[in-house]
Design a protein around this motif. Structure first.
Motif, PDB file in Angstrom:
ATOM      1  N   GLY A  38       0.814  -1.215   0.000  1.00 25.48           N
ATOM      2  CA  GLY A  38       0.000   0.000   0.000  1.00 25.48           C
ATOM      3  C   GLY A  38       0.844   1.259   0.000  1.00 25.48           C
ATOM      4  O   GLY A  38       0.516   2.250  -0.661  1.00 25.48           O
ATOM      5  N   VAL A  39       1.956   1.241   0.737  1.00 24.05           N
ATOM      6  CA  VAL A  39       2.872   2.383   0.740  1.00 24.05           C
ATOM      7  C   VAL A  39       3.452   2.595  -0.657  1.00 24.05           C
ATOM      8  O   VAL A  39       3.500   3.726  -1.163  1.00 24.05           O
ATOM      9  N   ALA A 130      -8.917   0.751  -3.033  1.00 27.45           N
ATOM     10  CA  ALA A 130      -8.468  -0.629  -2.834  1.00 27.45           C
ATOM     11  C   ALA A 130      -7.440  -0.779  -1.704  1.00 27.45           C
ATOM     12  O   ALA A 130      -7.586  -1.675  -0.867  1.00 27.45           O
ATOM     13  N   PRO A 131      -6.386   0.050  -1.621  1.00 25.43           N
ATOM     14  CA  PRO A 131      -5.430  -0.124  -0.521  1.00 25.43           C
ATOM     15  C   PRO A 131      -6.071   0.059   0.852  1.00 25.43           C
ATOM     16  O   PRO A 131      -5.781  -0.694   1.789  1.00 25.43           O
ATOM     17  N   ALA A 132      -6.958   1.065   0.963  1.00 27.77           N
ATOM     18  CA  ALA A 132      -7.651   1.277   2.235  1.00 27.77           C
ATOM     19  C   ALA A 132      -8.580   0.110   2.539  1.00 27.77           C
ATOM     20  O   ALA A 132      -8.706  -0.306   3.701  1.00 27.77           O
ATOM     21  N   GLY A 133      -9.227  -0.442   1.522  1.00 28.12           N
ATOM     22  CA  GLY A 133     -10.096  -1.590   1.728  1.00 28.12           C
ATOM     23  C   GLY A 133      -9.339  -2.792   2.248  1.00 28.12           C
ATOM     24  O   GLY A 133      -9.817  -3.514   3.127  1.00 28.12           O
ATOM     25  N   ALA A 134      -8.125  -3.004   1.718  1.00 25.78           N
ATOM     26  CA  ALA A 134      -7.296  -4.110   2.206  1.00 25.78           C
ATOM     27  C   ALA A 134      -6.902  -3.893   3.658  1.00 25.78           C
ATOM     28  O   ALA A 134      -6.962  -4.819   4.479  1.00 25.78           O
ATOM     29  N   LEU A 168     -18.271  -1.397   0.947  1.00 24.28           N
ATOM     30  CA  LEU A 168     -17.743  -0.035   0.922  1.00 24.28           C
ATOM     31  C   LEU A 168     -16.894   0.221  -0.323  1.00 24.28           C
ATOM     32  O   LEU A 168     -16.904   1.328  -0.869  1.00 24.28           O
ATOM     33  N   MET A 169     -16.176  -0.796  -0.783  1.00 25.75           N
ATOM     34  CA  MET A 169     -15.314  -0.600  -1.956  1.00 25.75           C
ATOM     35  C   MET A 169     -16.120  -0.356  -3.226  1.00 25.75           C
ATOM     36  O   MET A 169     -15.713   0.432  -4.083  1.00 25.75           O
TER      37      MET A 169
END
Length: 243
Positions: A38-39, A130-134, A168-169
Motif C-alpha cells: 500500500g505504501v 483498494a489499498p484502504a479496503g485491504a 464499501l469498496m
C-alpha cells in the motif's frame, strides 16, 4: 516510465509475498507485506508525475497490481487465517473481497477518460479505495494480534466484516482524499508533528496504531458523505439561478 512502473511491480510482488507468508502461518509478516504494498502504491503515481512518466501502460499495470495486492492477496490471507473454518460459505466471503476490489478498479478505469466526474472534481473518491479496503479488511486480525483473543479470529466475526468492507469498496459513497483534507495554516505545524508521532507509534506498536487509523478512517466516512452532499447542493444552487 521505468521508475514508477518498477515501483508498481514491487507493490504487486509484496502483495503476493503476503500470500506466501499466509500459507506458512506467519500472519504478522503477511499483513506487513500487504501494508508495504500500500505504501508503494501511494508512491508510484507521485513518482510518475514528478518524472513526467505517466502513461496508459502505467495506469493499466497499476490497476492489475492493485487487484492482486489488495484484492486477491488479502482475500487469501483472510481465508487461510479464519474463513476456512466457516462451513460451506467461507470461500464465498473471501471471493467477495477480491471481486469487489476488481469491480471497483474496473469502474475506475472505465471513468479515466470521462469528462464529468462529480466526486473527483470535488476532491472526493467514489467508495473506499483498494489499498484502504485491504487495510480495513484486516481489522479483526489487528484485534487478534493486539489482544490474543480467539473471538476475533472466529469466522462469524470475520465474515460480516469482510462483507461490509467489500460493500464499501463498490459503493457510490463519497470518501475523502488527501486533497479534500485542506488544513488551515495555523495548524499545519501541529499536523506535521502529529505525522511524526504517528510514524513513531507505528514502529513502537504497529497493530494498535493501525487499529486507531482504521477507526479514524471509518469514523470519517459519514463526514465525507455529508461534505460531498453540501458541495452537491452548492453546485445545484449555482446551476439554478432561480434557486
Amino acid at each position: 516510465m521505468v521508475a514508477p512502473n518498477a515501483v508498481t511491480a514491487m507493490a504487486l510482488c509484496f502483495g503476493l509475498t503476503g500470500v506466501r507468508y499466509g500459507i506458512s502461518g506467519e500472519w504478522e509478516r503477511a499483513v506487513l507485506s500487504i501494508l508495504f504494498a500500500g505504501v508503494l502504491d501511494g508512491l508510484d503515481g507521485r513518482i510518475a508525475r514528478l518524472l513526467r512518466g505517466e502513461s496508459r501502460f502505467g495506469a493499466e499495470l497499476d490497476s492489475l497490481s492493485d487487484s492482486i495486492a489488495f484484492g486477491v492477496a488479502p482475500a487469501l490471507i483472510l481465508y487461510l487465517w479464519s474463513l476456512h473454518a466457516m462451513p460451506k460459505f467461507g470461500w464465498i466471503f473471501a471471493l467477495a473481497h477480491a471481486l469487489s476490489c476488481a469491480l471497483r478498479l474496473a469502474r475506475f478505469n472505465a471513468n479515466i477518460d470521462v469528462d464529468v466526474q462529480p466526486h473527483k472534481s470535488a476532491g472526493f473518491l467514489t467508495g473506499v479505495p483498494a489499498p484502504a479496503g485491504a487495510g480495513l479488511a484486516f481489522v479483526p486480525l489487528y484485534l487478534w494480534l493486539v489482544t490474543g483473543e480467539d473471538i476475533f479470529r472466529a469466522w462469524y466475526v470475520v465474515a460480516p466484516w469482510a462483507a461490509f468492507i467489500a460493500f464499501l469498496m463498490i459503493s457510490n459513497i463519497a470518501t475523502y482524499t488527501w486533497s479534500a483534507l485542506r488544513l488551515r495554516k495555523r495548524i499545519r505545524l501541529e499536523a506535521i508533528a502529529l505525522a511524526g508521532l504517528l510514524a513513531a507509534l507505528l514502529v513502537t506498536d504497529p497493530w494498535l496504531t493501525l487499529l486507531l487509523i482504521c477507526g479514524l478512517y471509518v469514523a470519517l466516512i459519514p463526514f465525507g458523505i455529508l461534505s460531498y452532499a453540501k458541495v452537491r447542493r452548492q453546485r445545484e444552487a449555482a446551476a439554478d439561478p432561480a434557486a
